[in-house]
Scaffold this motif. Structure first.
Motif, mmCIF file in Angstrom:
data_model
loop_
_atom_site.group_PDB
_atom_site.id
_atom_site.type_symbol
_atom_site.label_atom_id
_atom_site.label_comp_id
_atom_site.label_asym_id
_atom_site.label_seq_id
_atom_site.Cartn_x
_atom_site.Cartn_y
_atom_site.Cartn_z
ATOM 1 N N GLY A 246 1.199 -1.363 0.355
ATOM 2 C CA GLY A 246 -0.206 0.137 -0.199
ATOM 3 C C GLY A 246 0.938 1.218 -0.058
ATOM 4 N N ASP A 247 1.670 1.541 0.436
ATOM 5 C CA ASP A 247 2.907 2.710 1.020
ATOM 6 C C ASP A 247 4.611 1.313 0.205
ATOM 7 N N THR A 248 4.431 2.182 -1.225
ATOM 8 C CA THR A 248 5.996 2.054 -2.036
ATOM 9 C C THR A 248 6.462 2.625 -1.255
ATOM 10 N N GLY A 249 6.787 3.711 -0.755
ATOM 11 C CA GLY A 249 8.342 4.327 -0.746
ATOM 12 C C GLY A 249 8.337 3.530 0.398
ATOM 13 N N GLN A 250 8.030 2.116 1.352
ATOM 14 C CA GLN A 250 8.701 1.990 2.626
ATOM 15 C C GLN A 250 9.372 0.547 2.301
ATOM 16 N N ARG A 270 2.026 -1.674 9.175
ATOM 17 C CA ARG A 270 2.664 -0.601 9.606
ATOM 18 C C ARG A 270 3.477 -0.234 8.236
ATOM 19 N N GLY A 272 3.157 -0.837 5.588
ATOM 20 C CA GLY A 272 2.212 -0.586 3.984
ATOM 21 C C GLY A 272 2.038 -1.427 3.333
ATOM 22 N N ARG A 274 -0.155 -5.467 2.722
ATOM 23 C CA ARG A 274 -2.079 -5.074 2.645
ATOM 24 C C ARG A 274 -2.375 -6.435 2.326
#
Length: 337
Positions: A246-250, A270, A272, A274
């Motif tokens: 969900g959060d590709t930055g991490q 947490r 990212g 999912r």
């Protein structure tokens, strides 16, 4: 005299009457090698092992240079999931798995009730290992283990322990040590157990007084289920779940798992990751990354996934077992009236 020792009687007699003994060669003559003598000394203390007959068994072992070459041959390339998946996930293998369960349904039911491992996972392991007995190997186990114990120093200590266990297993299970066939690494039977696993986890599933992983489906099925249960398989729990980021930055900060979980689920969430059906917050999980035919795939590995990696350390293997098991289960559902 049992089958293990009957074939070596004449060889043992010849050893006693012939003098002097031949000088040790670089390969072969394993009973006369220092490592062979040390092994025989240990076996002398093992229950039921006649040391003269064990010595004759080592003398009968034949060096197989092709096995050492195979062990030392570097992989031409690292297999990706796109390469690996088609090797084991074909419709024919899944259909044979469903048919194998149907043929031995009562045995699978008894194993699942006792050990908690579903039939489709047990069948998938047998299917991946030997295609339900269609190919159990082509090497004499005695030759493979002796060659690797004495002429493959990179892992000589490990294979010496396996050879020692094999000779003890021959006594315990009345195996025909001169003729049992397995893989080039010495793995045996439909589930391809190494001698140490055979001795520790094989089960007499039909209560006939013997653990036979070649000819007795009840023993094969119960033994695979027992192995997984002993390595902490969780009854009724999932194996793996498709995941996305969900959060590709991490993404770069997330450790990829191979043989063991690296996170609690709440911590990985947490970061990212999912899934559609999240596990409990305190579940031990790992992020798996595979290069599939249509790009990068992410999966969440749960406890039971990493239990499968104790059978074979490759996460590709564990995923093949899981997905073949899913296909077997789908065919079972399709075939159920």
């Amino acid at each position: 005299m049992n089958r293990f020792f009957s074939f070596v009687a004449s060889a043992a007699l010849l050893t006693l009457i012939c003098s002097p003994l031949p000088a040790p060669a670089e390969t072969g003559n394993y009973a006369q090698r220092p490592e062979g003598k040390a092994l025989l000394k240990r076996l002398q203390k093992a229950d039921g092992v006649d040391i003269d007959e064990a010595r004759a068994l080592l003398e009968d072992a034949t060096y197989q240079p092709k096995i050492v070459a195979a062990m030392r041959k570097p992989a031409e390339r690292t297999l990706t999931w796109a390469d690996y998946r088609p090797i084991f996930l074909q419709p024919e293998r899944a259909e044979k798995g469903a048919a194998y369960i149907a043929e031995h349904q009562a045995m699978f039911d008894a194993a699942e009730e006792k050990y908690g491992v579903p039939a489709n996972i047990v069948a998938a392991i047998i299917g991946v290992e030997t295609k339900y007995g269609a190919f159990v190997g082509r090497n004499r186990v005695l030759d493979a283990l002796s060659t690797l114990a004495f002429d493959y120093p990179e892992r000589g200590a490990y294979f010496t322990r396996e050879l020692e266990g094999f000779i003890q297993l021959c006594v315990e299970e009345d195996l025909a040590c001169d003729s049992e066939i397995g893989s080039y690494a010495g793995a045996m039977g439909l589930p391809q157990f190494m001698p140490s696993s055979y001795r520790a986890y094989a089960v007499d599933g039909n209560d006939n007084g013997k653990r036979d992983l070649w000819q007795e489906p009840a023993d094969v099925i119960a033994s695979v289920a027992n192995y997984l249960a002993e390595h902490h398989w969780q009854r009724g729990a999932p194996v793996s779940l498709p995941a996305w980021i969900g959060d590709t930055g991490q993404l770069d900060a997330i450790e990829r798992s191979k043989r063991e979980p690296a996170y609690r689920w709440d911590a990985l969430h947490r970061l990212g990751v999912r899934v559609d059906t999240p596990p409990a917050d305190d579940a031990q999980v790992g992020l798996l990354e595979f290069q599939g035919a249509h790009g990068t795939e992410y999966w969440l590995g749960l406890n039971n996934f990493f239990v499968i990696t104790t059978y074979n350390h490759s996460p590709l293997y564990a995923m093949a077992v899981y997905q073949l098991g899913q296909e077997i289960a789908a065919r079972q559902d399709h075939d159920t009236p």
